[in-house]
Design a protein around this motif. Sequence first.
Motif, PDB file in Angstrom:
ATOM      1  N   MET A 103       0.865  -1.176  -0.147  1.00  0.00           N
ATOM      2  CA  MET A 103       0.021   0.136  -0.069  1.00  0.00           C
ATOM      3  C   MET A 103       0.740   1.389  -0.113  1.00  0.00           C
ATOM      4  SD  MET A 103      -2.960   0.904  -0.358  1.00  0.00           S
ATOM      5  CE  MET A 103      -4.087  -0.241   0.035  1.00  0.00           C
ATOM      6  N   PHE A 117       0.416   4.056  -2.640  1.00  0.00           N
ATOM      7  CA  PHE A 117      -0.006   5.386  -2.231  1.00  0.00           C
ATOM      8  C   PHE A 117       1.013   6.502  -2.758  1.00  0.00           C
ATOM      9  CE2 PHE A 117      -2.815   5.119   1.834  1.00  0.00           C
ATOM     10  CZ  PHE A 117      -3.620   4.749   1.023  1.00  0.00           C
ATOM     11  N   ILE A 162      -0.717  12.764  -8.623  1.00  0.00           N
ATOM     12  CA  ILE A 162      -1.434  13.746  -8.334  1.00  0.00           C
ATOM     13  C   ILE A 162      -0.695  15.142  -8.588  1.00  0.00           C
ATOM     14  CG2 ILE A 162      -2.416  15.014  -6.398  1.00  0.00           C
ATOM     15  CD1 ILE A 162      -3.593  12.102  -5.556  1.00  0.00           C
ATOM     16  N   PRO A 173      -9.369  16.986 -11.938  1.00  0.00           N
ATOM     17  CA  PRO A 173      -9.770  17.465 -10.854  1.00  0.00           C
ATOM     18  C   PRO A 173      -8.685  18.511 -10.359  1.00  0.00           C
ATOM     19  CG  PRO A 173      -9.165  15.098 -10.581  1.00  0.00           C
ATOM     20  CD  PRO A 173      -9.246  15.652 -12.078  1.00  0.00           C
ATOM     21  N   PHE A 174      -7.493  18.683 -11.036  1.00  0.00           N
ATOM     22  CA  PHE A 174      -6.526  19.516 -10.415  1.00  0.00           C
ATOM     23  C   PHE A 174      -6.187  20.511 -11.550  1.00  0.00           C
ATOM     24  CE2 PHE A 174      -5.865  16.334  -7.349  1.00  0.00           C
ATOM     25  CZ  PHE A 174      -6.213  14.905  -8.138  1.00  0.00           C
ATOM     26  N   LEU A 188      -6.527   4.570 -12.992  1.00  0.00           N
ATOM     27  CA  LEU A 188      -6.730   5.742 -12.481  1.00  0.00           C
ATOM     28  C   LEU A 188      -6.666   6.855 -13.684  1.00  0.00           C
ATOM     29  CD1 LEU A 188      -6.807   7.883 -10.321  1.00  0.00           C
ATOM     30  CD2 LEU A 188      -4.527   7.653 -10.176  1.00  0.00           C
ATOM     31  N   PHE A 196     -10.138  12.161   7.847  1.00  0.00           N
ATOM     32  CA  PHE A 196     -10.069  11.214   6.808  1.00  0.00           C
ATOM     33  C   PHE A 196      -8.826  10.830   6.132  1.00  0.00           C
ATOM     34  CE2 PHE A 196     -12.945   8.142   4.608  1.00  0.00           C
ATOM     35  CZ  PHE A 196     -11.962   8.315   3.385  1.00  0.00           C
ATOM     36  N   LEU A 197      -8.239  12.048   5.852  1.00  0.00           N
ATOM     37  CA  LEU A 197      -6.824  12.006   4.942  1.00  0.00           C
ATOM     38  C   LEU A 197      -5.776  11.496   5.977  1.00  0.00           C
ATOM     39  CD1 LEU A 197      -5.236  12.938   2.624  1.00  0.00           C
ATOM     40  CD2 LEU A 197      -4.849  14.955   3.600  1.00  0.00           C
ATOM     41  N   GLN A 250      -6.405   7.702   6.663  1.00  0.00           N
ATOM     42  CA  GLN A 250      -5.978   6.975   5.396  1.00  0.00           C
ATOM     43  C   GLN A 250      -4.655   6.788   5.377  1.00  0.00           C
ATOM     44  OE1 GLN A 250      -7.616   9.481   2.235  1.00  0.00           O
ATOM     45  NE2 GLN A 250      -8.595   7.734   1.387  1.00  0.00           N
ATOM     46  N   GLY A 261     -10.168  15.558  -4.448  1.00  0.00           N
ATOM     47  CA  GLY A 261      -9.522  14.539  -5.335  1.00  0.00           C
ATOM     48  C   GLY A 261      -8.631  13.667  -4.863  1.00  0.00           C
ATOM     49  N   VAL A 262      -7.749  14.214  -4.033  1.00  0.00           N
ATOM     50  CA  VAL A 262      -6.634  13.454  -3.512  1.00  0.00           C
ATOM     51  C   VAL A 262      -7.378  11.965  -2.634  1.00  0.00           C
ATOM     52  CG1 VAL A 262      -4.806  13.120  -1.695  1.00  0.00           C
ATOM     53  CG2 VAL A 262      -4.878  14.941  -3.323  1.00  0.00           C
ATOM     54  N   ILE A 263      -8.194  12.483  -1.806  1.00  0.00           N
ATOM     55  CA  ILE A 263      -8.850  11.589  -0.897  1.00  0.00           C
ATOM     56  C   ILE A 263      -9.482  10.517  -1.509  1.00  0.00           C
ATOM     57  CG2 ILE A 263     -10.741  11.383   0.677  1.00  0.00           C
ATOM     58  CD1 ILE A 263      -9.947  14.151   2.134  1.00  0.00           C
ATOM     59  N   ILE A 308      -8.898   9.624  -4.798  1.00  0.00           N
ATOM     60  CA  ILE A 308      -7.915   8.623  -5.387  1.00  0.00           C
ATOM     61  C   ILE A 308      -7.558   7.505  -4.352  1.00  0.00           C
ATOM     62  CG2 ILE A 308      -5.587   8.629  -6.362  1.00  0.00           C
ATOM     63  CD1 ILE A 308      -6.263  11.192  -7.836  1.00  0.00           C
ATOM     64  N   LEU A 309      -7.195   8.193  -3.149  1.00  0.00           N
ATOM     65  CA  LEU A 309      -6.415   7.058  -2.214  1.00  0.00           C
ATOM     66  C   LEU A 309      -7.738   6.183  -1.617  1.00  0.00           C
ATOM     67  CD1 LEU A 309      -4.384   9.499   0.193  1.00  0.00           C
ATOM     68  CD2 LEU A 309      -3.604   8.251  -1.775  1.00  0.00           C
ATOM     69  N   ALA A 310      -8.867   6.576  -1.493  1.00  0.00           N
ATOM     70  CA  ALA A 310      -9.884   5.809  -1.184  1.00  0.00           C
ATOM     71  C   ALA A 310     -10.148   4.737  -2.341  1.00  0.00           C
ATOM     72  CB  ALA A 310     -11.336   6.454  -1.231  1.00  0.00           C
ATOM     73  N   TYR A 311      -9.789   5.100  -3.469  1.00  0.00           N
ATOM     74  CA  TYR A 311     -10.130   4.050  -4.620  1.00  0.00           C
ATOM     75  C   TYR A 311      -9.125   2.773  -4.590  1.00  0.00           C
ATOM     76  CZ  TYR A 311      -8.851   2.265  -9.404  1.00  0.00           C
ATOM     77  OH  TYR A 311      -8.303   1.579 -10.174  1.00  0.00           O
ATOM     78  N   TYR A 312      -7.827   3.476  -4.232  1.00  0.00           N
ATOM     79  CA  TYR A 312      -6.667   2.393  -4.024  1.00  0.00           C
ATOM     80  C   TYR A 312      -7.054   1.668  -2.822  1.00  0.00           C
ATOM     81  CZ  TYR A 312      -3.773   4.009  -7.713  1.00  0.00           C
ATOM     82  OH  TYR A 312      -3.416   4.400  -8.999  1.00  0.00           O
ATOM     83  N   ILE A 313      -7.623   2.057  -1.852  1.00  0.00           N
ATOM     84  CA  ILE A 313      -7.834   1.232  -0.626  1.00  0.00           C
ATOM     85  C   ILE A 313      -8.662   0.236  -0.838  1.00  0.00           C
ATOM     86  CG2 ILE A 313      -8.572   1.298   1.897  1.00  0.00           C
ATOM     87  CD1 ILE A 313      -7.384   4.251   1.900  1.00  0.00           C
ATOM     88  N   ARG A 332      -9.761  -0.886  -3.585  1.00  0.00           N
ATOM     89  CA  ARG A 332      -9.791  -1.574  -5.069  1.00  0.00           C
ATOM     90  C   ARG A 332      -9.490  -2.908  -4.926  1.00  0.00           C
ATOM     91  NH1 ARG A 332      -5.220  -2.021  -8.835  1.00  0.00           N
ATOM     92  NH2 ARG A 332      -3.692  -1.697  -7.284  1.00  0.00           N
TER      93      ARG A 332
END
Lengths: 513, 104, 482, 184, 634
Positions: C210, C214, C221, C231-232, C281, D102-103, D106, E623-625, E627-632, E634
């Motif tokens: 993980m 990440f 990103i 989104p950015f 992604l 949350f961030l 995570q 957006g970041v959150i 994407i990270l959630a997506y990876y978690i 997945r």
Amino acid sequence: MEMSSLLNWVTFLPALGALVLLAIPRTETQLVKSWGLLVSLITFLASIPLFIMFDGNSAAMQFTTQMDWIPAIGASYHVGIDGLSILLYVLTTFIMPLAIFASWNSITERVKEYMIAMLILESAMLGVFISLDLILFYLFWEAMLIPMYLLIGVWGGKRRIYAALKFVVYTMVGSVLMLVAIVFLYILNNTYTGAYSFDLMAIMNLKISFSAQIWLFLAFALAFAIKVPMFPFHTWLPDAHVEAPTAGSVILAGVLLKMGTYGLLRFNLTLFPQAWEYFTPLFLWLGVIGILYGAWVAMVQTDIKKLVAYSSVSHLGFIILGMFAMTVTSMQGGILQMVNHGVSSGALFLAVGMIYERRHTREISEFGGVTRVMPVFSAFFLIICLSSLGLPGTNGFVGEFLILVGSYGNYPVFTIVATVGIIFAAAYLLWMFRRVMFGPLTEKNKSLTDLDGREIAIMIPVILMIFWIGVYPSTFTAKTEKTVEALIEKANKAKAEMVIEGRKPILSDFLGE
Amino acid sequence: MGTLSIPLHYFLILAAVLFGLGVIGVITRRNAIVIFMSIELMLNAVNLTFVAFSNYLNNVEGHIFVFMVMVVAAAEVAVGLAIIVAIFRLRETVHVDDIRLLKW
Amino acid sequence: MVNINIGNADFLAILPMIVLSFTGIYLLVQGVMAPRMKKSVLSYLGIVGILFSIISNFYLLTIVTEGGQAFFYGMIYLDKLTIILNFIFLVTAALCLLLVNSYSTQEDIEFIEFTPLVIFATVGMMLMGSSYSLMSLFLGLETMSIALYALAGFRKFNRRSLEAALKYFLLGAFATGFLLYGIALLYGAAGSTSLEAIANFLSQNSNPGMMATFGIALMIIGFAFKVALVPFHMWTPDVYQGAPMPVTAFMAVGAKAAGFAAILRVIIGAAGAAEPIWSDLLWWLTVITMTGGNLIALVQSDIKRMLAYSSIAHAGYIMIGIVAANDVTVSAVLFYLIVYMFMNIGAFAVAGIVSGKNERFVDIKHYAGLGKAQPLLALVMTVCMFSLAGFPPTGGFMGKLYIFKAAYQSGFQTLVIIGALNSLLSVYYYIRVVVAMYFQEAAEEQESGSILPEVGLVLLIALIGIFYMGIFPGNTLTWLYY
Amino acid sequence: MAIEEILFWFFAVAAVAGGLGVVLHPNPIKSALFLVMTFFALAGEYILLMGHFVAIVHIAVYAGAIMVLFLFVIMLLNVPEETRQGGVWGAMRYVALGLFVFLSFQLSYFGFQDFFGDKQQLVKETEIGTVESIGMSLFSEYVLPFEIASILLITAMVGAIYLSKSKLIIEESKKKKAVEKEDH
Amino acid sequence: MHDFIWIIPLMPLLGAIINGLFGHILKGKAGFIASVAVLISFLYTVRAFFIVMDGTIIHNELFTWIQAGDFTAGAAVLVDQLSIVMMLVVTGVGFLIHVYSNGYMHGDRTVGKFFSYLNLFLFSMLMLVMGDNLLLLYLGWEGVGVCSYLLIGYFYEKESASKAGLKAFLANRVGDFGFAIGIFIIFSTIGTITYAGIEGQVDKLMAAGVVTSAALLLFMGACGKSAQFPLYIWLPDAMEGPTPVSALIHAATMVTAGVYMVARLSFLFVRSDVAMMVIVIIGTFTALFAATMALVNNDIKRVLAYSTISQLGYMFIGVGVGAFAAGVFHLMTHAFFKALLFLGAGAVMHSLADETDIRKMGNLYGKIKITALTFIMAWLAISGIPPFSGFFSKDEILAHAFLYSPLVWVFGAIGAFLTAFYMSRLVFLTFFGESRVEPEVEKHIHENPPVMTIPLMVLAVLSVVGGLIGIPAGLAYLWGGENHFANFLSPVFANAASYSEPHHISHALEYGLMAASILIALGGIYLAYLMYIKKAMDPDAIANRFSGAYKVLSNKYYVDEGVEAGILNPIVRFSQWLWHFVDTRVIDGFVNSAGKIVWLLSLIARRVQTGYVQHYASVMVVGVILILAYYIFR
């Protein structure tokens, strides 16, 4: 001079003419116009030997030239002409001088750009008919779009920008999907033969799986259906015609609409015969609906140009019927009808242009009893109307009759419904003719002057062509005979091998026999 | 060469928390300078992570990277504050809500 | 005594960068030492410096080994990709510097520091293009960004320019934070920041855990911000609109190309083995970027904002090539970047001239009647617009075709169809400019800027570039093929 | 609890408190000082991680140079306190809180799974943090970044100076130019 | 051999082209050129007649007109007994009408155009009758349709004339629709469309079971052209055209084309008794239906028009019952006396300054004696009084009809009675009784010039003598000599005769029928005499007693209004709906709304760009959150 280089010369002569035009100063409108006319006339004269030397009894491509263009991705400059394209090729060179001559004094501002656009348009159209490489075809197909867009957009009527934009967006929708299909074919060809090539001849003998054919067929068919225009996609045509200048309408009706039907034959039939067989009922339905829909809506139009535009929808519906009936007679009738429609509705637009130049209106109610003051015009206009509604002895009849006779064998129900179309064809044309030309001479039309020398000079070749095809059509049908036979025989052979994985095509159950 | 009794991931989680705080600072504060400080806070959190990993991997690259981050932070401070000062001189405010000419 | 094995070969590898840095420093000194000299000469000197750098770049072409070689302890990697990227950055910088003088006379501001900043930004880009370690990549990225922050705010007495600088700075720093955090995590997982080590680490264990995932995500990103994927992308329209015209051109082309260079190096190069991680992604980012970019561009009336959204959409098209990730990707992306450079530089050059003093005439309705007023400008703009829309005879079409072909080969048909439909959607707002120029009459009389010879040269280069890539793409393609 | 652990927790709490202070306190000066506190706490952490040289440089650069600059600018512009209703306490507060939780959750929980529980790694006493090893590598392996850093700093200086150049100098040069025009 | 045969059709074509191009220069002489052209083709027809008399059938192909795939149609000519009879009628009567037109159209502004159209008509009619395949028949078919459109609408400045022309063409076109489908059926089953070809493979058609449908569809074409029941509405309005046109086209030649087609394809029609029955039914109904309308009509030309429709009904009865020769014979005699009636009416109108209402005429016998006399001869012929041609031809048809079924004979007889009545009414009102002409018109009533009266006289002679060549067997037995006309045509109908068993009429029956029909004719005349001369029964009194029926009849059963409301208006309204609703609202609406939706979507998307830096930052963080959630997960 070697025939194949003549073909290249004739195709690119107008473009060269346009380049020369750049040098001529803007103020010399007379010189610009006469130069444009001269170039298009020379192109026409140069295309006549092509027509004559074209060997009627061989179905193969003639006068071909093949050169590398983009070796990296395998795109080549591969051109040639066969039964399908020879008639349309000469039709284009025949109509262009008439269109240019017709816009002699109706185009006043920016004449130089106008003439350049016309000549480039001609080159692009000729290019489309002879290109045998998918990317080359797509290049000419798009290149044709820009000058036509400018013609409608710059020199058009009041709502020209809307009409021009609608024209571009409609065509772009179709051609974008076609591009996707072309690239898919390109990859498919690569996976089978390993070679990277866009060459139509190579792709032609690919064994494409049935499901892939369905999808590819639809992509190509959408682009051509919009161009034809077939029933649901036709709403751009009336706007484009109403807003386009006379010459623009003549070319639009005369040649651009044939691109669609030519494309269907050249690509959809040769490349995807099984899918063609699968979708035949659907296209027959759309064609026949197009005939009736076009005729009925044309009947109630108040603007002459819109009426002729809808009549084009109806006439092309016949051509679609002829093509999809898949008999030699009906196919040949279809191809001949493409030429006829080019001549007849091109002439109709020329005539409408002439009275528009005098009265600056196209509303039928504005006219009445014009024969009294313009007898010569009335005679010409009558002959053109009769040829358009398919009077025996004129060109319209030969094409229409062959289509109907040929397609009755395979699809009697569709043919009967289509034959109803000839009644309404007479209805809307002669009803319009009566309201415009006959009846008491209204006050406003008293001052109209009859045709002058120039306009008669435009009309005469058209009338001669109408009667030539009407009385002695075999000069033209002989050219297309062998190619059509080969085409149908190949399609039938492919149909025979068609192994539909056990399931019966659902679509045709629902729609037709 | 013994080991200290502090598990490595403590540092990493601390860094993550600080990083989160920095992000919150950027989003909520209306003052440009404070936003900038929060970004500095985020960068420091990253530095901490680098040093932690450098210790865990026992190679010097982490430290070098920290130096580079410091250089960049210094450069950013210089240019950033110059911009903020220029804006203040023109608009008499550093509140980000008022600086909203460019939109839609 | 530790012997540092950095020989001549190492310095040769970064010769163009060295030349450019010296030019930059020389310009600074020149600017200060000779106050009486006409300030516009500075930009010409800058261009001369860039030409020298280009020459050295071509020289590198002769000594580059086939597979490419690492230098400076794996900090720099010299292969054909580096040389081509250098070529793109240098030409972009040269073209933008050509635009500067006409812009400075228009705004009558002293542009002394402009050229050195552009030079240093280009050095940063070249470093990113040739980086073989995340450290050098990061440093290159930051050099470029810092220079661009300053350049964005260059018209320091204009509220819009400073606002653009502030926004770009804050969000840039913010994004750099994420990028750094990604690098840190990846460093933790892979044990080193050199791309070679990361590549080995990712290829060895297919499921890298993980933390590495990440790391890659956060780096994507960071790059997404730089390349303005949807989104950015929020900073792009405001910054492009606020920044002075030559800077916007430099950012739209140079910064974006540098971003893609980084992506090519890191994602395709190093993290190629971990494709399953980032492929989906990027697929989604591409689709949203294209659709979003085109959709919002439809309603834009300001030419610079419209070009901003159009650049976002084009970033989406290039991303299709990246998502394809097969052997053709690199040459497809590079081809598209080159065509993209010509198209945008041309468009911004024309926009620069039309915008007039203090960038008043930037609305599309100010382009009405340009066809009559200045036919040459209108012609270049039309060609650029048609190329951006993807009409056949232009380079734009070939670029898209080549990208679509690449995507097809690795089976992304749906992506190609979405791409095709998007380019159809884009036709509308590109054609709208052409419609304004040719079909509409000019409303009120606006004094049209005079075209300096330099800008004429830029327009000419753009025109030739677009048509050359459009009609004879063959030889550029073969040259790119390595 | 070993002495190091106590130190760690002390520094950790200090750092987090400082961070919170920076983010939450309406007065920018106060938040700047809180930031200084965080820097010192972090320096402590570096020492624990055997990063002695880094800690020293950290304090010198951040606490010394950067924070001084910050305070100087805040004083110069005498930035007013942020009012209560906007910013920190506004609607964004709850959103921000949610995002933060949350961030960081995570990142920390999922990101560092490999180091939890039995796979726990302990901080090693290593010699890499010393000045000597950093110096050696800095001038051998990482000499290019070192040089690039110089380019970076020059750029920053040029940008900063240009942006902050006050009107005064500009007016003066305009007058000079006007004079020249009259000459010829 | 016999290449001269092509001169017959090409001469009128040449005349048409000359008059068309140089009409405005030729002015007066145009009529002369046109008449000469027709005369030449008439003379050659006579020459061809003598060749055909001695049994040789002329067949000559000039070139293959259309050849595509397996469909071939040659431009070829087949002249046998049937077509030579038709050619004689066409060129003969045509020539007389051309001469007559010189007088009638004297002083018309565009007389060149008129004669050009007239010649073009003759060319088309000749092609129709001389063609050797169905396609040439179709060519002639549509050609005459166009010429009738042009000639009816000749006075184009009159709104009603141009409308009538359009109506005629569209009605014909509806008929041609059926005709075309008939051709398709035949071609698709047996692959050829020449008469010889069809005759040879007619049993293949029988086997395929398409004979009935082909015959009925072809008959639909015939109805359109010969104005039978459903498609007759255009003929009464066609009277808007100049009278010679009515005489030539709407009496003698064009309208008979339907009968010619049925006769020509006798071998086909005979093989489907359903089709034959339909022809008889429609023929009878039309005969009666048209006759009733003629009773009350007061326009001299419209009465004759209805009478034409009625007589055509009789011809169709003739061919319907299998007596093809009788049908064609009546066609020929009808051509003579109906042309004479029309020309006479034209002469009357000419001398009464174009007055057509018979209620404003009367007692003209004294003033225009030749016209009156020739008119009376034609009147006697059409009413079926013995020595005149009408009697023989109509009687023969009624005789065969009786054999077919007595009911048909009864209706035929009633029809004959009505014919006699309305013709006598017409004659008594125009020529006898007191003069109701306005005074100033009466002053300069004058006899017509010879160029008009001579053709009248020639036609009068023909309508008297015409009957003799076809004396029915019974009478022939009495006077020795057989029915020349019937056996002249017998080879053409040999195939049909061989198929359906020939039925013989016993002499006794024939005499009975003849006597009956004479009595009926005299009865009709006497009734009319009582009403209009003796005024024993006042026609107006009868009219308002049966006022309901009278109104219906005088308004022509409201058929025109019915067609207008029932068919035309719904189609026009449907097309309006199609255009406004389907075209603009549905398709364009869909396209424009798609455009609008995209526009709205982008407006909303644009709003996202608020300009606040924090908003941008928070979008990035979200957006970041994600994407990270997506990876978690997945």
